[in-house]
Motif scaffolding. Structure first.
Motif, PDB file in Angstrom:
ATOM      1  N   THR A 122      -8.434 -81.255  70.969  1.00 56.94           N
ATOM      2  CA  THR A 122      -9.098 -82.297  71.770  1.00 56.94           C
ATOM      3  C   THR A 122      -9.317 -81.791  73.186  1.00 56.94           C
ATOM      4  OG1 THR A 122      -8.014 -84.041  70.487  1.00 56.94           O
ATOM      5  CG2 THR A 122      -8.945 -84.662  72.622  1.00 56.94           C
ATOM      6  N   ARG A 123     -10.577 -81.729  73.618  1.00 56.25           N
ATOM      7  CA  ARG A 123     -10.872 -81.288  74.984  1.00 56.25           C
ATOM      8  C   ARG A 123     -10.964 -82.503  75.906  1.00 56.25           C
ATOM      9  NH1 ARG A 123     -15.768 -79.967  72.268  1.00 56.25           N
ATOM     10  NH2 ARG A 123     -17.445 -81.434  72.746  1.00 56.25           N
ATOM     11  N   GLU A 124     -10.704 -82.266  77.158  1.00 57.66           N
ATOM     12  CA  GLU A 124     -10.614 -83.377  78.113  1.00 57.66           C
ATOM     13  C   GLU A 124     -11.983 -83.877  78.563  1.00 57.66           C
ATOM     14  OE1 GLU A 124      -8.149 -84.618  82.156  1.00 57.66           O
ATOM     15  OE2 GLU A 124      -8.192 -82.525  81.462  1.00 57.66           O
ATOM     16  N   GLN A 129     -17.905 -86.416  80.913  1.00 58.01           N
ATOM     17  CA  GLN A 129     -17.171 -87.646  80.621  1.00 58.01           C
ATOM     18  C   GLN A 129     -15.752 -87.298  80.182  1.00 58.01           C
ATOM     19  OE1 GLN A 129     -18.904 -90.149  77.550  1.00 58.01           O
ATOM     20  NE2 GLN A 129     -18.277 -91.968  78.681  1.00 58.01           N
ATOM     21  N   ARG A 130     -14.768 -87.951  80.776  1.00 53.53           N
ATOM     22  CA  ARG A 130     -13.367 -87.637  80.496  1.00 53.53           C
ATOM     23  C   ARG A 130     -12.869 -88.377  79.266  1.00 53.53           C
ATOM     24  NH1 ARG A 130      -8.116 -89.375  81.598  1.00 53.53           N
ATOM     25  NH2 ARG A 130      -6.644 -87.644  81.824  1.00 53.53           N
ATOM     26  N   THR A 131     -12.387 -87.610  78.314  1.00 48.31           N
ATOM     27  CA  THR A 131     -11.798 -88.177  77.098  1.00 48.31           C
ATOM     28  C   THR A 131     -10.313 -88.423  77.322  1.00 48.31           C
ATOM     29  OG1 THR A 131     -13.377 -87.017  75.690  1.00 48.31           O
ATOM     30  CG2 THR A 131     -11.344 -87.781  74.648  1.00 48.31           C
ATOM     31  N   VAL A 132      -9.835 -89.585  76.897  1.00 50.92           N
ATOM     32  CA  VAL A 132      -8.414 -89.910  77.005  1.00 50.92           C
ATOM     33  C   VAL A 132      -7.685 -89.458  75.745  1.00 50.92           C
ATOM     34  CG1 VAL A 132      -6.735 -91.782  77.253  1.00 50.92           C
ATOM     35  CG2 VAL A 132      -8.889 -91.864  78.524  1.00 50.92           C
ATOM     36  N   LEU A 169      -5.127 -86.894  60.937  1.00 51.81           N
ATOM     37  CA  LEU A 169      -5.645 -88.238  61.150  1.00 51.81           C
ATOM     38  C   LEU A 169      -4.765 -88.951  62.179  1.00 51.81           C
ATOM     39  CD1 LEU A 169      -6.492 -89.381  57.497  1.00 51.81           C
ATOM     40  CD2 LEU A 169      -7.938 -88.150  59.133  1.00 51.81           C
ATOM     41  N   GLY A 170      -5.235 -90.107  62.625  1.00 48.53           N
ATOM     42  CA  GLY A 170      -4.486 -90.853  63.626  1.00 48.53           C
ATOM     43  C   GLY A 170      -4.844 -90.410  65.036  1.00 48.53           C
ATOM     44  N   THR A 171      -3.924 -90.612  65.967  1.00 52.30           N
ATOM     45  CA  THR A 171      -4.170 -90.310  67.377  1.00 52.30           C
ATOM     46  C   THR A 171      -3.915 -88.847  67.683  1.00 52.30           C
ATOM     47  OG1 THR A 171      -3.563 -92.565  68.028  1.00 52.30           O
ATOM     48  CG2 THR A 171      -3.501 -90.873  69.740  1.00 52.30           C
ATOM     49  N   VAL A 172      -4.913 -88.198  68.289  1.00 53.18           N
ATOM     50  CA  VAL A 172      -4.793 -86.796  68.699  1.00 53.18           C
ATOM     51  C   VAL A 172      -5.117 -86.726  70.191  1.00 53.18           C
ATOM     52  CG1 VAL A 172      -5.542 -84.427  68.309  1.00 53.18           C
ATOM     53  CG2 VAL A 172      -5.521 -86.055  66.400  1.00 53.18           C
ATOM     54  N   ARG A 173      -4.130 -86.385  70.990  1.00 48.79           N
ATOM     55  CA  ARG A 173      -4.286 -86.425  72.445  1.00 48.79           C
ATOM     56  C   ARG A 173      -4.841 -85.103  72.990  1.00 48.79           C
ATOM     57  NH1 ARG A 173      -2.258 -91.102  74.102  1.00 48.79           N
ATOM     58  NH2 ARG A 173      -0.823 -92.190  72.693  1.00 48.79           N
ATOM     59  N   ILE A 174      -5.124 -85.073  74.289  1.00 48.11           N
ATOM     60  CA  ILE A 174      -5.710 -83.910  74.945  1.00 48.11           C
ATOM     61  C   ILE A 174      -4.857 -82.665  74.678  1.00 48.11           C
ATOM     62  CG2 ILE A 174      -6.446 -82.905  77.138  1.00 48.11           C
ATOM     63  CD1 ILE A 174      -8.070 -85.323  76.236  1.00 48.11           C
ATOM     64  N   GLU A 212     -13.899 -91.564  69.882  1.00 51.49           N
ATOM     65  CA  GLU A 212     -13.703 -90.990  71.207  1.00 51.49           C
ATOM     66  C   GLU A 212     -13.337 -92.102  72.179  1.00 51.49           C
ATOM     67  OE1 GLU A 212     -16.995 -88.653  72.460  1.00 51.49           O
ATOM     68  OE2 GLU A 212     -16.781 -87.188  70.844  1.00 51.49           O
ATOM     69  N   VAL A 213     -12.168 -92.015  72.746  1.00 53.14           N
ATOM     70  CA  VAL A 213     -11.695 -93.026  73.696  1.00 53.14           C
ATOM     71  C   VAL A 213     -11.783 -92.427  75.089  1.00 53.14           C
ATOM     72  CG1 VAL A 213      -9.784 -94.514  74.386  1.00 53.14           C
ATOM     73  CG2 VAL A 213     -10.154 -93.994  71.959  1.00 53.14           C
TER      74      VAL A 213
END
Length: 234
Positions: A122-124, A129-132, A169-174, A212-213
């Motif tokens: 996951t890139r920032e 635009q900044r991805t959380v 799957l699920g939440t993958v952070r920066i 994308e959050v």
């Protein structure tokens, strides 16, 4: 005829490092070995569901023939990991962090001189635009079959290659890994071509969606040949 199976992790603690199975038939496959384990050791049936075999230190397909003198080992995938195995490799989906070294080990082949591991993270920032964080969802049975299809296509185009794909799957952070693709082949040029083909096809056809959050909103995005929302039933 007796077959010795090397065990690891929880099953080794429960049954010992090596177990022996006996078969009366002359021809034995990896599928026969698995069936024999289910019958002789029903207490570890739940652990066998997420396991895979290696034959002479490389991933073995269910219909692969084995001999009593062969080196056969039983390894376990992480708890909660869905896997499917083919002649050309192993394909998995998990909600847990991915161990890239573990994925790479699934394509080990003594006859291969090249291997590549692709890590998708996951890139920032994307176009300023900044991805959380990213959230991944999938129709798991179809996603598993489609990843196996990619492996079969690679094996058909570049014979003798081995491919392993694990998607989270699920939440993958920066900075965290969402997908690992490992490919091995006899030569490096084949490895490069097959690895690129794998990630491009995964993006094209595998039914996995990501949300994308951002700091100020979110958007679902899907594979390029499918719909944009995993909740769209139309």
């Amino acid at each position: 005829m007796q077959y010795r199976i090397q065990l690891c992790t929880a099953m080794a603690e429960q049954l010992g490092d090596v177990i022996t199975l006996e078969f009366s038939q002359e021809t034995v496959t990896i599928a026969d070995i698995r069936k024999g384990l289910y019958e002789q050791y029903p207490e570890v049936a739940s652990q066998l569901q997420g396991s895979f075999f290696t034959h002479h230190k490389r991933l073995a397909s269910p219909d692969e023939l084995v001999l009593p003198s062969d080196t056969i080992a039983l390894l376990q995938s992480a708890p909660g990991m869905e896997t499917v195995i083919s002649k050309c490799g192993l394909f998995a989906i998990t909600y847990d962090p991915i161990d890239a070294d573990e994925v790479a080990s699934k394509v080990h082949d003594p006859s291969h001189g090249a291997s590549l591991t692709f890590n998708g993270t996951t890139r920032e920032y994307t176009q300023g635009q900044r991805t959380v964080l990213l959230e991944y969802e999938a129709y798991v049975p179809m996603a598993m079959n489609t990843m196996k299809q990619i492996g079969d296509e690679i094996a058909a185009r570049w014979p003798s290659t081995r491919t392993a794909i694990t998607h989270r799957l699920g939440t993958v952070r920066i900075g965290e890994t969402s997908v690992v693709i490992a490919v091995s082949a006899a030569h490096r040029d084949t490895c490069y071509e097959a690895s690129r083909y794998a990630i491009e096809q995964l993006k094209q056809i595998v039914p996995i969606w990501k949300k994308e959050v951002w700091e100020d909103g979110s958007e679902w995005k899907g594979h390029q040949l499918g719909g944009w929302s995993p909740h769209n039933t139309q």
